[in-house]
Design a protein around this motif. Structure first.
Motif, mmCIF file in Angstrom:
data_model
loop_
_atom_site.group_PDB
_atom_site.id
_atom_site.type_symbol
_atom_site.label_atom_id
_atom_site.label_comp_id
_atom_site.label_asym_id
_atom_site.label_seq_id
_atom_site.Cartn_x
_atom_site.Cartn_y
_atom_site.Cartn_z
ATOM 1 N N LEU A 47 0.822 -1.206 0.000
ATOM 2 C CA LEU A 47 0.000 0.000 0.000
ATOM 3 C C LEU A 47 0.858 1.260 0.000
ATOM 4 O O LEU A 47 0.631 2.184 -0.758
ATOM 5 N N GLU A 48 1.858 1.253 0.839
ATOM 6 C CA GLU A 48 2.763 2.381 0.942
ATOM 7 C C GLU A 48 4.010 1.909 1.680
ATOM 8 O O GLU A 48 3.989 0.848 2.319
ATOM 9 N N PRO A 49 5.117 2.627 1.586
ATOM 10 C CA PRO A 49 6.321 2.184 2.296
ATOM 11 C C PRO A 49 6.046 2.003 3.788
ATOM 12 O O PRO A 49 5.473 2.868 4.440
ATOM 13 N N GLY A 50 6.433 0.844 4.301
ATOM 14 C CA GLY A 50 6.251 0.569 5.724
ATOM 15 C C GLY A 50 4.969 -0.158 6.048
ATOM 16 O O GLY A 50 4.757 -0.567 7.179
ATOM 17 N N SER A 51 4.050 -0.314 5.085
ATOM 18 C CA SER A 51 2.815 -1.019 5.371
ATOM 19 C C SER A 51 3.089 -2.508 5.500
ATOM 20 O O SER A 51 4.098 -3.015 5.035
ATOM 21 N N THR A 52 2.183 -3.210 6.151
ATOM 22 C CA THR A 52 2.370 -4.635 6.391
ATOM 23 C C THR A 52 1.380 -5.443 5.560
ATOM 24 O O THR A 52 0.454 -4.901 4.970
ATOM 25 N N LEU A 53 1.578 -6.745 5.564
ATOM 26 C CA LEU A 53 0.636 -7.623 4.876
ATOM 27 C C LEU A 53 -0.754 -7.499 5.500
ATOM 28 O O LEU A 53 -1.772 -7.521 4.805
ATOM 29 N N GLY A 54 -0.792 -7.349 6.825
ATOM 30 C CA GLY A 54 -2.078 -7.171 7.500
ATOM 31 C C GLY A 54 -2.804 -5.928 7.013
ATOM 32 O O GLY A 54 -4.018 -5.945 6.806
ATOM 33 N N ASP A 55 -2.058 -4.825 6.808
ATOM 34 C CA ASP A 55 -2.656 -3.596 6.275
ATOM 35 C C ASP A 55 -3.284 -3.853 4.904
ATOM 36 O O ASP A 55 -4.390 -3.391 4.602
ATOM 37 N N THR A 56 -2.554 -4.583 4.069
ATOM 38 C CA THR A 56 -3.034 -4.867 2.721
ATOM 39 C C THR A 56 -4.306 -5.696 2.748
ATOM 40 O O THR A 56 -5.261 -5.423 2.027
ATOM 41 N N LEU A 57 -4.330 -6.721 3.584
ATOM 42 C CA LEU A 57 -5.510 -7.584 3.682
ATOM 43 C C LEU A 57 -6.719 -6.803 4.179
ATOM 44 O O LEU A 57 -7.821 -6.943 3.645
ATOM 45 N N HIS A 58 -6.527 -5.984 5.204
ATOM 46 C CA HIS A 58 -7.642 -5.179 5.708
ATOM 47 C C HIS A 58 -8.130 -4.188 4.648
ATOM 48 O O HIS A 58 -9.324 -3.962 4.508
ATOM 49 N N HIS A 59 -7.192 -3.621 3.908
ATOM 50 C CA HIS A 59 -7.554 -2.685 2.846
ATOM 51 C C HIS A 59 -8.384 -3.398 1.779
ATOM 52 O O HIS A 59 -9.428 -2.895 1.335
ATOM 53 N N PHE A 60 -7.950 -4.578 1.377
ATOM 54 C CA PHE A 60 -8.657 -5.346 0.347
ATOM 55 C C PHE A 60 -10.057 -5.711 0.820
ATOM 56 O O PHE A 60 -11.041 -5.560 0.090
ATOM 57 N N ILE A 61 -10.171 -6.184 2.054
ATOM 58 C CA ILE A 61 -11.463 -6.614 2.582
ATOM 59 C C ILE A 61 -12.424 -5.435 2.725
ATOM 60 O O ILE A 61 -13.595 -5.513 2.343
ATOM 61 N N LYS A 62 -11.916 -4.325 3.248
ATOM 62 C CA LYS A 62 -12.779 -3.186 3.553
ATOM 63 C C LYS A 62 -13.238 -2.450 2.302
ATOM 64 O O LYS A 62 -14.430 -2.115 2.167
ATOM 65 N N TYR A 63 -12.323 -2.205 1.368
ATOM 66 C CA TYR A 63 -12.645 -1.316 0.254
ATOM 67 C C TYR A 63 -12.996 -2.036 -1.043
ATOM 68 O O TYR A 63 -13.520 -1.409 -1.965
ATOM 69 N N ILE A 64 -12.716 -3.332 -1.124
ATOM 70 C CA ILE A 64 -13.016 -4.059 -2.359
ATOM 71 C C ILE A 64 -14.129 -5.077 -2.127
ATOM 72 O O ILE A 64 -15.170 -5.053 -2.786
ATOM 73 N N MET A 65 -13.944 -5.971 -1.157
ATOM 74 C CA MET A 65 -14.969 -6.971 -0.880
ATOM 75 C C MET A 65 -16.130 -6.396 -0.075
ATOM 76 O O MET A 65 -17.281 -6.787 -0.274
ATOM 77 N N GLY A 66 -15.815 -5.471 0.832
ATOM 78 C CA GLY A 66 -16.827 -4.928 1.731
ATOM 79 C C GLY A 66 -18.052 -4.353 1.053
ATOM 80 O O GLY A 66 -19.187 -4.709 1.383
ATOM 81 N N PRO A 67 -17.878 -3.435 0.078
ATOM 82 C CA PRO A 67 -19.052 -2.836 -0.565
ATOM 83 C C PRO A 67 -19.959 -3.864 -1.246
ATOM 84 O O PRO A 67 -21.183 -3.707 -1.257
ATOM 85 N N VAL A 68 -19.368 -4.917 -1.820
ATOM 86 C CA VAL A 68 -20.178 -5.933 -2.495
ATOM 87 C C VAL A 68 -21.026 -6.701 -1.484
ATOM 88 O O VAL A 68 -22.238 -6.878 -1.661
ATOM 89 N N ILE A 69 -20.405 -7.145 -0.411
ATOM 90 C CA ILE A 69 -21.137 -7.939 0.582
ATOM 91 C C ILE A 69 -22.131 -7.069 1.342
ATOM 92 O O ILE A 69 -23.205 -7.540 1.741
ATOM 93 N N ASP A 70 -21.805 -5.793 1.535
ATOM 94 C CA ASP A 70 -22.730 -4.895 2.241
ATOM 95 C C ASP A 70 -24.004 -4.660 1.432
ATOM 96 O O ASP A 70 -25.055 -4.348 2.002
ATOM 97 N N GLU A 71 -23.931 -4.782 0.117
ATOM 98 C CA GLU A 71 -25.132 -4.679 -0.706
ATOM 99 C C GLU A 71 -25.825 -6.033 -0.808
ATOM 100 O O GLU A 71 -27.059 -6.129 -0.806
ATOM 101 N N MET A 72 -25.033 -7.105 -0.889
ATOM 102 C CA MET A 72 -25.597 -8.437 -1.084
ATOM 103 C C MET A 72 -26.473 -8.866 0.086
ATOM 104 O O MET A 72 -27.554 -9.435 -0.104
#
Length: 418
Positions: free
Chosen positions: A112-137
């Motif tokens: 995501l940015e210098p210094g970010s962790t794998l955990g940051d990336t996973l949370h980012h993916f879940i919240k901003y990519i998967m989240g909106p789809v499931i929140d509508e579904m």
């Protein structure tokens, strides 16, 4: 003459209204049936974007329509599979040997940015990519499940992964189907909410080293036994990593997500427990249903000895025997998960979950009641999740799978954990 003048004024007034509607962007109401037909056709073509657009527009015509809501939910599900498909394509490149992507990941696991962790990336993916789809579904599936008279004919609904059709959910969707789909959607939401409440930072190296994972994401055949064994060993390495001791432990800001997860799991159990009761109560022709029963004598009701089926495949005798026990387990889970939430039906009585209810499933397998009675306080878990204990339990369970020499030894090891 007065009538003529009056008629001219009315016509002029109507033309003025039409002009105003065009000028100010007031759209004429679309045809609901045409939109639904277009949405169903797009689902069959695997075009989730067009399907979603058609069903959303149909909802604008009939905001509380269960069939349109189900269409939205199904198009979201198709889009979710497409999302996973795209992720697998990325992983196939990511895990290729000596690629820039892998080299970059070694130095910057987050991405995501210098210094970010794998955990940051996973949370980012879940919240901003998967989240909106499931929140509508989820609310769309819930609306569909609330209508006992729901009927939506979807001749074809392919779910395709890596160019291969995994499943085709085509058929007549009715209330029973909306219930199992709502249960699935709520389970998915609960899982997403829960993982967003915990620390996901772990060493990705052991995963990238998995030979079976490389085969899986590149489309090569993988033996299930090989995959499960390698997953168990890899998960043990990740869970016991001394440099990532906070993995799976609660995040300080995760409490609100935990409460949402608890409600979602409670709803998943409630919808799931109603599925087969609803299907068994149907009196319409069952031949084209997604989930139904084999009406062998043609009397329009499910009789003793008749079995359920899903997508044309008849339940085995064992699966049919499981239905009453699984329904009872889901009923108990719903009551326990709903405790202390806004959907708690018994707020004056504190409900816990007796793990001995799982013995109903063991008895269907012909096994003795191996699980002792133990009161699991699910509400307390979500109020203050003992994730350190859960992490230890998972680790011990994986050791049972990896270290046991025989299947019987592994079963007794698992039983001992309870």
């Amino acid at each position: 003459m007065k009538r003529l003048y009056f008629g001219i004024i009315v016509v002029f007034f109507c033309l003025a209204l039409t002009a105003c509607a065009v000028e100010y962007g007031i759209e004429a109401e679309e045809n609901y049936d045409e939109l639904m037909t277009a949405g169903v056709a797009a689902l069959g073509d695997g075009d989730s974007d067009t399907a979603h657009d058609s069903f959303v527009r149909a909802q604008k015509v009939r905001p509380e329509d269960a069939a349109a809501a189900l269409g939205v939910a199904l198009s979201d599900a198709q889009a979710m599979v497409e999302l996973v498909d795209g992720l697998l394509v990325f992983l196939a490149d990511f895990t290729a040997e000596e690629t820039p992507a892998l080299a970059k990941a070694v130095h910057n696991p987050g991405g995501l940015e210098p210094g970010s962790t794998l955990g940051d990336t996973l949370h980012h993916f879940i919240k901003y990519i998967m989240g909106p789809v499931i929140d509508e579904m989820v609310p769309a599936a819930q609306l569909a499940a609330s209508d006992p008279d729901l009927v939506l004919n979807v001749p074809s609904l392919p779910l395709t992964l890596q160019g291969e059709e995994l499943l085709n959910l085509g058929g007549e969707w009715d209330a029973a189907d909306a219930l199992w789909f709502a249960s699935f959607a709520c389970t998915l939401k609960g899982g997403i909410d829960f993982v967003q409440s915990i620390d996901l930072d772990f060493d990705i190296g052991p995963l990238l080293a998995m030979n079976s994972l490389r085969k899986l994401i590149s489309g090569q055949p993988v033996e299930i036994a090989e995959l499960l064994e390698e997953v168990a060993v890899t998960m043990l390495v990740i869970l016991e990593d001394p440099e990532k001791t906070h993995f799976l432990l609660p995040l300080p800001e995760g409490f609100e997500r935990l409460q949402e997860a608890q409600v979602a799991f409670a709803l998943a159990a409630r919808y799931g427990s109603q599925v087969w009761r609803t299907a068994a109560a149907e009196t319409d022709p069952q031949e084209d249903d997604v989930l139904g029963y084999l009406d062998e004598n043609g009397n329009g009701q499910m009789d003793d000895g008749e079995s359920f089926y899903f997508l044309g495949a008849e339940y085995s005798a064992l699966l049919n025997d499981f239905v009453p026990s699984l329904t009872a387990v889901l009923d108990e889970l719903h009551t326990s998960f709903a405790q202390s939430t806004p959907i708690d039906a018994y707020p004056l009585t504190y409900q816990t979950f007796d793990t001995a209810v799982f013995n109903l499933l063991l008895e269907d397998l012909g096994l003795p009641p191996l699980i002792p009675s133990s009161e699991a306080d699910i509400a307390a878990f979500f109020e203050d999740p003992p994730m350190a204990d859960v992490k230890t339990f998972i680790t011990d369970g994986l050791h049972c799978a990896v270290d046991s020499q025989t299947s019987l030894e592994m079963i007794f090891c698992f039983v001992w954990l309870f």
